[in-house]
Each structure stands twice: as structure tokens, then as C-alpha cells.
Design an enzyme around this catalytic site. Structure first.
Site, PDB file in Angstrom:
ATOM      1  N   ASP A 116       0.844  -1.192   0.000  1.00 20.43           N
ATOM      2  CA  ASP A 116       0.000   0.000   0.000  1.00 20.43           C
ATOM      3  C   ASP A 116       0.879   1.242   0.000  1.00 20.43           C
ATOM      4  OD1 ASP A 116       0.442   0.891   2.929  1.00 20.43           O
ATOM      5  OD2 ASP A 116      -0.297  -1.155   3.205  1.00 20.43           O
ATOM      6  N   GLU A 168      22.199 -22.631 -18.093  1.00 17.32           N
ATOM      7  CA  GLU A 168      21.328 -21.768 -17.292  1.00 17.32           C
ATOM      8  C   GLU A 168      22.103 -20.566 -16.755  1.00 17.32           C
ATOM      9  OE1 GLU A 168      18.020 -24.906 -15.505  1.00 17.32           O
ATOM     10  OE2 GLU A 168      19.999 -24.771 -14.566  1.00 17.32           O
TER      11      GLU A 168
END
Length: 730
Positions: free
Chosen positions: A534, A614
Site C-alpha cells: 500500500d 542456465e
């Protein structure tokens, strides 16, 4: 720009694209007149019509004028108990027992710059960046003054509002409700958009028409919650990303909240937003004050996208207090999903060494480094290094990490305590606990009473000792349960209705002390992921762990909903291993990287288990993120498709301020045989510019890319993803 017509008592707030107007009427009621597309040099009060309505009472001042009733008038701050039966903004319990509030205009004053709220977060602006209007309302019988603050950020179409109550009488008053925002509409043909979900799937967009009666979302969990976000939108039925009127309302608050919309009998609509009245009752002594948290409104006559971009710009410049505001944030690796509680100093240094070799710049040590913490049932509250795991403490570990060229960060959960801890054994009265009842546990832990200064001081002293022991650049502030058993031994029985709010103020207080004492430390907020995402927390923690769900496909929905208000730079997003821990899904490493790259980027995996191929891909991801960092974090954000509606692909785009660069991100859905050929229409480009693809590819005009579209490649396999970098040439 604030324009005053003192003769007619009209207040007009202009931003770049919008106008907000209010007027004091003949009975000293502050009426809300208009909020919408900008209109210059006008008195719009003729929009408000009066007429007799049965069962809608008339105030005493109106005498025999039955045309005037508060029950139908649009107001800036709605009253209670005096004839307006719609959602109230304020409710008082007066000494005689009544719950009435009747507010009338008393005066105003102007200030340069943006107002500040003591002990609460808010947007900030200097004298040349914002203006403040303060309007004073009073209830002469209750002897309550209501100071209404309006902050105007013209360049961002942003208007903030806040409320301060003052008891000007000689008797104690109890405040049962004090909303931060009341916004009236003289229409009901509107949609309400909220952002809902649960732990592991937060802030999913939900849209529906405003219906007769009251619709609301909110939280009574003590936190803003995973379930509902304190940001809502109201819009035209046909509004979309690029057209239609829409209004955003964000509450800068991290505790219990309510956002309620009421469609009245006469097809008017009212949005009221603020602290949830559940278990809220604030005692206001004579001369005492109470300040409600701030709300921030953006109106866009041109659809959701423009509203979002204005919020993003305003939040980045005027809300966040980020130590990396003027430099690139480091790419991080967090050890949690790699080790959980099972680690020692050597294992942590091994992860850091692998990370440094891949270009990662910040190592974050997560849960398990302190007290007797070998699982989640012990140790919380004892913020001293576990020297069995970390011989020599942080004084020995941190230099080893820094010698690799990396910064060091640390996980803490200051608001919580385990019963198996030295802190709890010494101070069992420091938790939230109702006398005579056994407390509820969440994740094996109890909640410290942060409404008490002595509790906060003790925790802060421990934190300072840790932070002073080594060179720490980053704190992950976690909070892993909702509040229950909300009762404080630090307050008398008649003031227990203040505990929820005082708890939030206590969290803000401790975070502000950290900010003042350690301004160079980046604090990341976390509450089981996105349970306290928030505007209030962003003022103290300029980035927040977006969700505990790190699956790239789920994150498309989470980050999509989050983007309607909150900018990319606030969303902490990591690449994790597959199969994903939360749902078992396999997604390509490229897809995980592209999804996480639209956030504060990092990794949450054991890099030592990666193959050489990777690792090569991770190096490229890190290099790409660093190369395009400014474009990703500061560029204008465009949602090109919705993961809720278009299952074939999800696409979004970042465009630089001068429209010279753009980064297009596309994640494909499940692959089907003989898929159709598709084109993707871009946004935000300059139609007259020529854009080259990835610096070596074909060239398209901006107009062509926006009107005809970019041809999407056909890629085999489920959930592939790709990026297209566009740069203006010539």
C-alpha cells in the site's frame, strides 16, 4: 493551481488535465460541484439541482424551503444524523450520548508546497512543486473543528486529501468514524473496480457496475491485507486502457481500511474511504487532535493507462524516499528458497560466490540467522546472531560477502515474537492478548504490541546493535500474520478501540526512525509477500515483495493488477527455480526472467544447482536488466493486453520519456497446433519516428507499430517469452 472566487465562495483545483470544484452554499454547507476533465474560468454550481424529496429532511436554516436537503446534496465531507442517510464521513459520540455531526464552513487558507501529516505517510512536495488548500468546517454544537487538507500536484493530475479533527470544547468526545475521502457523483452509471485476492494471488482486478445500495471492500486483519487493496477505481461503463473517464483513489494506510460506494435512491453515487470503523473508537480530549491518513486521487479523462502513468510518476517522485533514487538498484539474490533454515556461513558464502560470478550485486540472508531459529516456532524477538550457524557473527560473514564485490542484506521480522524466545519469557505482557483468553497463533508466532513505545524501543535497540555490527545495505522487513486478540496492556479499557490504529502508527514510528538513522539502507517491505502492499508502506519501504507466489505465469496476473496504481520500481520480483514451489509449474528460464525484470529484479534459488547453460542465460538476464534499467523503472508503462482476458499472450511495454526507446515484453500462453499469426499494436511511440528492432533488425515507423502492429513470432512450447527493444534512428 488553486483558484479562489471569494465573492461566490468557490474553490477550484486545476491540474494539467482535470478540474475539481467545490462551493459554499447559502447554508454554509461545502458542496462538491465537479471533478473531471479540465474546464477553465467557470462556475459549475449550476450542475447542482434542488427539489422537494419526500422523507428527505430539511435543515433548520432552510425554514420552509423543502427543496433543500442534505440527503440529496453532493458534499465534500458528509455528515451524520442530521438528514443525510447515505454513507457518513464522520461519526462522533458526544458527551450526551448522541452520534450526530453537522459540519458548516468556517474559512480557509492557502499554503505553498504540500502539507505534512505528523506521524503518518504522505506525498511530499516543495513550494514550486505543489500547493495546499486548507478548508475549515465546524460543528458548533459539538465544538469540533474539521480541517480539510487538499494537496495539488498540477503536473501529475494528483490531488491528495487528509482530515484533522480538533476538539475545541471542554468535554471529551469519542470519534467512531473519520473517513479520509468523500467523493460524490451526480450519476450512477459507473463501474467499480477493486483489486482482490488472497495469499499467493494478490491484487487481481475485479470490475462490476455500481448497484443500488452499498458495495465495499476492506480489511479488519490489522493490515491492508492480501484480500483487498486500499486502491479502488470508479469509471465509465465503457472505459478502457485508452478512453473513458476514470477516477483512482488510493489510501496511504497500512491497517484496517474500508472503501465503500453507495448508489442512492436518486441515482447519485458516493465513495467514502478511510480507516475501517470496525473496533475503532478514538478518545479526543479537550484541545486534542486526531489526524486521518491521506488519500491520493487521480482523474483521467483518457482511460486507465493515463491514470496509471500519472500515479507511477507521482509515486516515484513525490512519495518514495529511496536511497537509490538517483542510481541503479543492485540485482539481488535471496537464499530462502535455496536453503530455508538449513544453512551455515560457508553455504551462504558459496551462494554469494556463485551470484557474484553471474553479475549479481547484493546478497540477502533470509530467515534463520538469529536466536534459536531453526524452524518457525522459535527465536522471533531475539535479534542476536546465532553463532552456531554463523561463527564470528556478522562481523565475520559480511566482509566475506563484500570481498566478492557484493553488498549485504538481512531479513528481519520486528513485529513478531515466538513463545520459545528470551523476549517472550521476559515480557509475556508485550503481546496483543485479551485478558483471560489464550491467544491465537499464526505461523507459530504472536504479535508484539507495537502501540507501546517501550516495546518498540526494545526492538529498535536490538536492530541497531545488529546494523551497527557490520556493513549492511538492505533490510527485508517481513510480517507473517494478521492481527488477532487485539487488546493492549498499555491502554485503559475505554481506549482499546485505539489499538489497531496505534499499532499502525507504531510500525510507522519505527520505520521512520530507521529511515532517519540509516538513510542509506534500502528497506524492502514484506507481509507474507503482498499482504501490506500500500501507499503507506511505500513511504517507508520504497519496494515491497509483490507476492510469495514466484511462479512467472501467476505473477503476470499479480503484477498486472498491481500496475494500475503502483510503479514497476516498487514491485520486488524474483526468478525462482522450477518446478515452482507454490504450484509445481515448469516455465522456461527466459520467461521467469522477463516477468521478474518488470520489477525490482532478483533471484530466489540455489544458483549452484544451475547448469552452465542456465548460468549463461542468467548472466544475459542480469546484463539486459542493467542495460535497460532506466527504461524499465522510469519509463511510461503501457498494458498491451490483459492476462485475465487474452490467454494467447500477455504483453506490456515501457517507453522512455522522449519516446526514443521502448521495451516490449511478451509472454505466450499454452501452445496449440497450427496457431494463428498475430500482430501486437504498441502504444506511446512517436508516430513520425523510425524504430529499429534490437539495434540490428528491421525498421518500423511509430505510426506503423501503433496502428498496424508488430508481427509476433511463433514459438513452440508452453509459456515462452521474448523481449523487443526499439530505438529511434535517423
Amino acid at each position: 493551481m488553486i483558484v479562489l472566487d471569494q465573492e461566490n465562495k468557490i474553490f477550484t483545483l486545476h491540474t494539467q488535465n482535470t478540474t475539481y470544484q467545490m462551493k459554499v452554499d447559502q447554508y454554509h454547507v461545502l458542496e462538491h460541484i465537479y471533478y473531471g476533465a479540465r474546464i477553465d474560468n467557470c462556475d459549475l454550481s449550476g450542475l447542482i439541482k434542488c427539489g422537494e424529496r419526500s422523507f428527505s429532511p430539511n435543515p433548520d436554516e432552510a425554514g420552509r424551503n423543502r427543496d433543500y436537503s442534505l440527503d440529496v446534496m453532493p458534499q465534500e465531507y458528509s455528515t451524520c444524523g442530521v438528514g443525510d442517510f447515505r454513507l457518513p464521513s464522520i461519526e462522533l459520540e458526544l458527551p450526551g450520548g448522541s452520534h450526530t455531526a453537522d459540519l458548516r464552513y468556517e474559512g480557509f487558507h492557502l499554503e505553498k508546497g504540500k502539507y505534512k501529516l505528523e506521524g503518518l505517510p504522505g506525498f511530499h512536495g516543495m513550494e514550486n512543486e505543489a500547493e495546499t488548500l486548507v478548508v475549515l468546517l465546524k460543528d458548533s454544537a459539538a465544538r469540533i473543528a474539521v480541517e480539510m487538507y487538499y494537496g495539488v500536484f498540477e503536473d501529475f493530475d494528483l490531488i491528495t486529501r487528509a482530515i484533522r479533527l480538533v476538539n475545541e470544547g471542554t468535554e471529551t468526545i469519542r470519534v467512531c468514524r473519520c473517513a479520509s475521502l468523500c467523493l460524490d457523483f451526480t450519476r450512477s452509471d459507473l463501474d467499480l473496480i477493486t483489486f482482490n485476492g488472497h495469499h499467493l494471488m494478490e491484487r487481481c482486478l475485479d470490475r462490476g457496475p455500481v448497484r443500488p445500495g452499498i458495495q465495499s471492500v476492506g480489511s479488519v486483519r490489522g493490515i491492508s491485507s492480501h484480500q483487498h487493496n486500499p486502491f479502488v477505481m470508479i469509471c465509465d461503463h465503457d472505459a478502457d486502457e485508452d478512453r473513458g473517464m476514470c477516477y483512482g483513489a488510493m489510501l496511504l494506510y497500512s491497517g484496517n481500511f474500508e472503501a465503500a460506494v453507495e448508489c442512492s435512491q436518486y441515482e447519485n453515487s458516493r465513495l467514502v474511504m478511510g480507516i475501517h470503523p470496525y473496533h475503532f473508537c478514538w478518545t479526543l480530549e479537550p484541545a486534542g487532535t486526531f489526524t486521518a491518513p491521506e488519500t491520493a486521487m487521480v482523474c483521467s479523462p483518457d482511460g486507465f493507462g493515463q491514470m496509471s502513468r500519472q500515479y507511477h510518476k507521482a509515486i516515484r517522485k513525490h512519495l518514495l524516499r529511496d536511497p537509490y533514487q538517483y542510481e541503479r538498484k543492485p540485482v539481488l539474490v535471496n537464499n530462502w528458497e535455496a536453503t530455508y533454515f538449513d544453512f551455515d556461513a560457508d553455504k551462504l558464502v558459496d551462494i554469494a560466490r556463485e551470484a557474484a560470478d553471474l553479475g549479481i550485486e547484493l546478497f540477502v540472508m533470509d530467515d534463520g540467522w538469529f536466536g534459536s531459529r531453526n524452524d518457525d516456532n522459535s527465536g522471533l524477538g531475539d535479534w542476536q546472531v546465532n553463532r552456531e550457524k554463523l561463527p564470528g557473527g556478522l562481523e565475520a560473514l559480511v566482509p566475506c560477502v563484500k570481498d566478492l564485490g557484493m553488498k549485504f542484506g538481512i531479513w528481519m521480522e520486528p513485529e513478531m515474537v515466538n513463545e520459545d524466545s528470551d523476549l517472550y519469557r521476559a515480557h509475556p505482557d508485550w503481546i496483543l492478548r485479551v485478558p483471560g483468553r489464550a491467544p491465537s497463533r499464526g505461523r507459530g508466532q504472536l504479535v508484539l504490541d507495537f502501540s507501546r513505545k517501550d516495546v518498540r524501543d526494545h526492538i529498535y535497540d536490538q536492530m541497531k546493535a545488529v546494523l551497527g555490527s557490520a556493513d549492511i545495505s538492505y533490510i527485508k522487513w517481513d510480517m507473517n500474520r494478521s492481527l488477532t486478540d487485539v487488546w493492549s496492556a498499555g491502554l485503559p479499557a475505554g481506549r482499546q478501540g485505539e489499538v489497531y490504529h496505534r499499532y499502525v502508527l507504531g510500525v510507522y514510528d519505527l520505520l521512520e526512525r530507521l529511515h532517519c538513522d540509516y538513510p542509506y539502507i534500502l528497506i524492502e517491505g514484506c507481509c507474507g509477500g503482498g499482504g501490506r502492499f500500500d501507499g503507506g508502506m511505500l513511504y517507508y519501504t520504497p519496494q515491497i515483495w509483490c507476492s510469495d507466489d514466484t511462479d512467472a505465469i501467476d505473477r503476470l496476473r499479480i503484477q498486472y493488477g498491481t500496475s494500475f496504481c503502483y510503479p514497476v520500481c516498487t514491485m520486488e520480483a524474483h526468478v525462482s527455480a522450477v518446478p515452482n514451489e507454490q504450484n509445481g509449474r515448469f516455465t522456461p528460464l527466459e520467461t521467469r526472467g522477463i516477468t521478474a525484470m518488470s520489477g525490482a529484479f532478483g533471484y530466489e534459488m540455489d544458483l549452484g544447482k544451475c547448469t552452465e547453460e542456465e548460468k549463461r542465460k542468467i548472466r544475459r538476464q542480469v546484463e539486459t536488466y542493467k542495460k535497460h534499467y532506466n527504461l524499465i523503472h522510469d519509463g511510461d508503462y503501457y498494458r498491451l493486453s490483459s492476462p485475465l482476458q487474452d490467454s494467447s499472450y500477455t504483453a506490456w511495454e515501457q517507453v522512455s520519456a522522449g519516446q526514443k526507446e521502448a521495451l516490449v515484453n511478451v509472454v505466450m500462453g499454452c501452445t496449440h497446433s497450427a496457431p494463428p499469426f498475430r500482430t501486437l499494436r504498441l502504444k506511446g511511440l512517436n508516430p513520425s519516428f523510425q524504430y529499429q528492432v534490437d539495434g540490428i533488425g528491421e525498421t518500423y515507423s511509430g505510426g506503423e507499430l501503433m496502428k498496424a502492429g508488430y508481427p509476433l513470432p511463433q514459438i513452440r512450447g508452453d509459456y515462452p517469452a521474448f523481449q523487443v527493444y526499439l530505438k529511434a534512428v535517423g
